[in-house]
Design a protein around this motif. Structure first.
Motif, PDB file in Angstrom:
ATOM      1  N   ILE A  61       0.875  -1.185   0.000  1.00  0.00           N
ATOM      2  CA  ILE A  61       0.000   0.000   0.000  1.00  0.00           C
ATOM      3  C   ILE A  61       0.907   1.229   0.000  1.00  0.00           C
ATOM      4  N   VAL A  62       0.805   2.027  -1.046  1.00  0.00           N
ATOM      5  CA  VAL A  62       1.655   3.213  -1.161  1.00  0.00           C
ATOM      6  C   VAL A  62       0.882   4.503  -0.926  1.00  0.00           C
TER       7      VAL A  62
ATOM      8  N   ALA B 213      -2.007   0.981  -4.536  1.00  0.00           N
ATOM      9  CA  ALA B 213      -1.173  -0.170  -4.205  1.00  0.00           C
ATOM     10  C   ALA B 213      -0.237  -0.485  -5.369  1.00  0.00           C
ATOM     11  N   ARG B 214       0.908  -1.076  -5.021  1.00  0.00           N
ATOM     12  CA  ARG B 214       1.903  -1.452  -6.028  1.00  0.00           C
ATOM     13  C   ARG B 214       2.306  -2.896  -5.819  1.00  0.00           C
ATOM     14  N   ARG B 215       2.421  -3.603  -6.937  1.00  0.00           N
ATOM     15  CA  ARG B 215       2.997  -4.942  -6.948  1.00  0.00           C
ATOM     16  C   ARG B 215       3.810  -5.046  -8.235  1.00  0.00           C
ATOM     17  N   GLY B 216       5.131  -5.127  -8.079  1.00  0.00           N
ATOM     18  CA  GLY B 216       6.002  -5.146  -9.249  1.00  0.00           C
ATOM     19  C   GLY B 216       5.864  -3.858 -10.038  1.00  0.00           C
ATOM     20  N   ARG B 217       5.567  -3.986 -11.319  1.00  0.00           N
ATOM     21  CA  ARG B 217       5.429  -2.819 -12.184  1.00  0.00           C
ATOM     22  C   ARG B 217       3.979  -2.384 -12.358  1.00  0.00           C
ATOM     23  N   THR B 218       3.089  -2.909 -11.531  1.00  0.00           N
ATOM     24  CA  THR B 218       1.675  -2.540 -11.607  1.00  0.00           C
ATOM     25  C   THR B 218       1.310  -1.625 -10.445  1.00  0.00           C
ATOM     26  N   VAL B 219       0.669  -0.518 -10.759  1.00  0.00           N
ATOM     27  CA  VAL B 219       0.130   0.399  -9.759  1.00  0.00           C
ATOM     28  C   VAL B 219      -1.383   0.386  -9.925  1.00  0.00           C
ATOM     29  N   ALA B 220      -2.080   0.072  -8.837  1.00  0.00           N
ATOM     30  CA  ALA B 220      -3.543   0.003  -8.873  1.00  0.00           C
ATOM     31  C   ALA B 220      -4.134   1.110  -8.011  1.00  0.00           C
ATOM     32  N   PHE B 221      -5.069   1.830  -8.588  1.00  0.00           N
ATOM     33  CA  PHE B 221      -5.864   2.819  -7.860  1.00  0.00           C
ATOM     34  C   PHE B 221      -7.172   2.103  -7.545  1.00  0.00           C
ATOM     35  N   ILE B 222      -7.465   1.968  -6.254  1.00  0.00           N
ATOM     36  CA  ILE B 222      -8.497   1.025  -5.835  1.00  0.00           C
ATOM     37  C   ILE B 222      -9.649   1.727  -5.125  1.00  0.00           C
ATOM     38  N   GLU B 223     -10.841   1.440  -5.600  1.00  0.00           N
ATOM     39  CA  GLU B 223     -12.082   1.869  -4.955  1.00  0.00           C
ATOM     40  C   GLU B 223     -12.565   0.711  -4.090  1.00  0.00           C
TER      41      GLU B 223
ATOM     42  N   ARG C 266     -14.841   9.110 -11.515  1.00  0.00           N
ATOM     43  CA  ARG C 266     -14.186   9.907 -10.461  1.00  0.00           C
ATOM     44  C   ARG C 266     -12.835   9.308 -10.079  1.00  0.00           C
ATOM     45  N   VAL C 267     -12.793   7.989  -9.890  1.00  0.00           N
ATOM     46  CA  VAL C 267     -11.531   7.322  -9.528  1.00  0.00           C
ATOM     47  C   VAL C 267     -10.531   7.448 -10.675  1.00  0.00           C
ATOM     48  N   ALA C 268     -10.985   7.268 -11.901  1.00  0.00           N
ATOM     49  CA  ALA C 268     -10.092   7.379 -13.059  1.00  0.00           C
ATOM     50  C   ALA C 268      -9.518   8.794 -13.186  1.00  0.00           C
ATOM     51  N   GLN C 269     -10.337   9.806 -12.950  1.00  0.00           N
ATOM     52  CA  GLN C 269      -9.850  11.190 -13.006  1.00  0.00           C
ATOM     53  C   GLN C 269      -8.825  11.452 -11.904  1.00  0.00           C
ATOM     54  N   ALA C 270      -9.104  10.942 -10.705  1.00  0.00           N
ATOM     55  CA  ALA C 270      -8.146  11.099  -9.603  1.00  0.00           C
ATOM     56  C   ALA C 270      -6.853  10.354  -9.914  1.00  0.00           C
ATOM     57  N   ALA C 271      -6.959   9.152 -10.466  1.00  0.00           N
ATOM     58  CA  ALA C 271      -5.769   8.374 -10.821  1.00  0.00           C
ATOM     59  C   ALA C 271      -4.933   9.110 -11.863  1.00  0.00           C
ATOM     60  N   GLU C 272      -5.590   9.741 -12.813  1.00  0.00           N
ATOM     61  CA  GLU C 272      -4.867  10.501 -13.830  1.00  0.00           C
ATOM     62  C   GLU C 272      -4.072  11.636 -13.193  1.00  0.00           C
ATOM     63  N   MET C 273      -4.666  12.282 -12.205  1.00  0.00           N
ATOM     64  CA  MET C 273      -3.971  13.361 -11.508  1.00  0.00           C
ATOM     65  C   MET C 273      -2.818  12.840 -10.655  1.00  0.00           C
TER      66      MET C 273
ATOM     67  N   ARG D 288       2.748  10.742  -9.380  1.00  0.00           N
ATOM     68  CA  ARG D 288       3.246  10.623  -8.007  1.00  0.00           C
ATOM     69  C   ARG D 288       3.577   9.171  -7.645  1.00  0.00           C
ATOM     70  N   TYR D 289       2.828   8.220  -8.199  1.00  0.00           N
ATOM     71  CA  TYR D 289       2.966   6.824  -7.778  1.00  0.00           C
ATOM     72  C   TYR D 289       3.556   5.891  -8.838  1.00  0.00           C
ATOM     73  N   ALA D 290       3.503   6.274 -10.083  1.00  0.00           N
ATOM     74  CA  ALA D 290       3.930   5.358 -11.153  1.00  0.00           C
ATOM     75  C   ALA D 290       5.165   5.890 -11.872  1.00  0.00           C
ATOM     76  N   ARG D 291       5.997   4.954 -12.266  1.00  0.00           N
ATOM     77  CA  ARG D 291       7.146   5.280 -13.101  1.00  0.00           C
ATOM     78  C   ARG D 291       6.727   5.102 -14.558  1.00  0.00           C
ATOM     79  N   GLN D 292       7.543   5.580 -15.446  1.00  0.00           N
ATOM     80  CA  GLN D 292       7.191   5.581 -16.865  1.00  0.00           C
ATOM     81  C   GLN D 292       6.849   4.184 -17.394  1.00  0.00           C
ATOM     82  N   GLN D 293       7.556   3.151 -16.971  1.00  0.00           N
ATOM     83  CA  GLN D 293       7.334   1.803 -17.496  1.00  0.00           C
ATOM     84  C   GLN D 293       6.234   1.037 -16.761  1.00  0.00           C
ATOM     85  N   ASP D 294       5.633   1.624 -15.751  1.00  0.00           N
ATOM     86  CA  ASP D 294       4.615   0.934 -14.969  1.00  0.00           C
ATOM     87  C   ASP D 294       3.285   0.829 -15.719  1.00  0.00           C
ATOM     88  N   PHE D 295       2.553  -0.211 -15.368  1.00  0.00           N
ATOM     89  CA  PHE D 295       1.190  -0.402 -15.853  1.00  0.00           C
ATOM     90  C   PHE D 295       0.259   0.152 -14.776  1.00  0.00           C
ATOM     91  N   ILE D 296      -0.665   1.025 -15.158  1.00  0.00           N
ATOM     92  CA  ILE D 296      -1.602   1.634 -14.215  1.00  0.00           C
ATOM     93  C   ILE D 296      -2.992   1.076 -14.497  1.00  0.00           C
TER      94      ILE D 296
END
Length: 116
Positions: free
Chosen positions: A28-29, A44-54, A75-82, A86-94
């Motif tokens: 949990i990040v 949350a992050r696991r490996g190269r995946t960052v999940a924005f969770i409702e 709403r969650v997708a808009q917040a995740a875009e913003m 902050r949480y994902a690196r360029q090569q990460d899957f969101i």
């Protein structure tokens, strides 16, 4: 249910969801991250995946089935875009996930629910 009771129930559900994720290898990040367009319950992050969770907590399966709709996911997708930078690196899957919590049942983790 009063607003305060609903808030307590929601926080309890988020705590359960966070532990569920940890047990499945996630870190949990970001708990309860607020943005001008809305709040993300867990990041949350696991490996190269960052999940924005409702996270939704309800008493019954039927109530859970009605708890997630397009408006909430937008709403969650808009917040995740913003928050992505902050949480994902360029090569990460969101992705956007949902975790549904109800009494006497395992959490139900639905992955990658938003496809724009």
């Amino acid at each position: 249910m009063s607003r305060q009771a609903a808030e307590r129930t929601g926080r309890r559900g988020e705590t359960i969801a966070a532990w569920w994720l940890r047990l499945h290898g996630w870190k949990i990040v970001g708990p309860r991250v607020r943005t001008p367009v809305g709040e993300v319950d867990l990041v949350a992050r696991r490996g190269r995946t960052v999940a924005f969770i409702e996270v939704k907590t309800r008493r019954t399966e039927a109530e859970l089935d009605l708890s997630i709709d397009r408006r909430r996911l937008v709403r969650v997708a808009q917040a995740a875009e913003m928050l992505g930078h902050r949480y994902a690196r360029q090569q990460d899957f969101i992705r956007i996930d949902v975790i549904l919590i109800r009494p006497r049942a395992w959490p139900r983790h639905i992955t990658n629910v938003w496809h724009g």
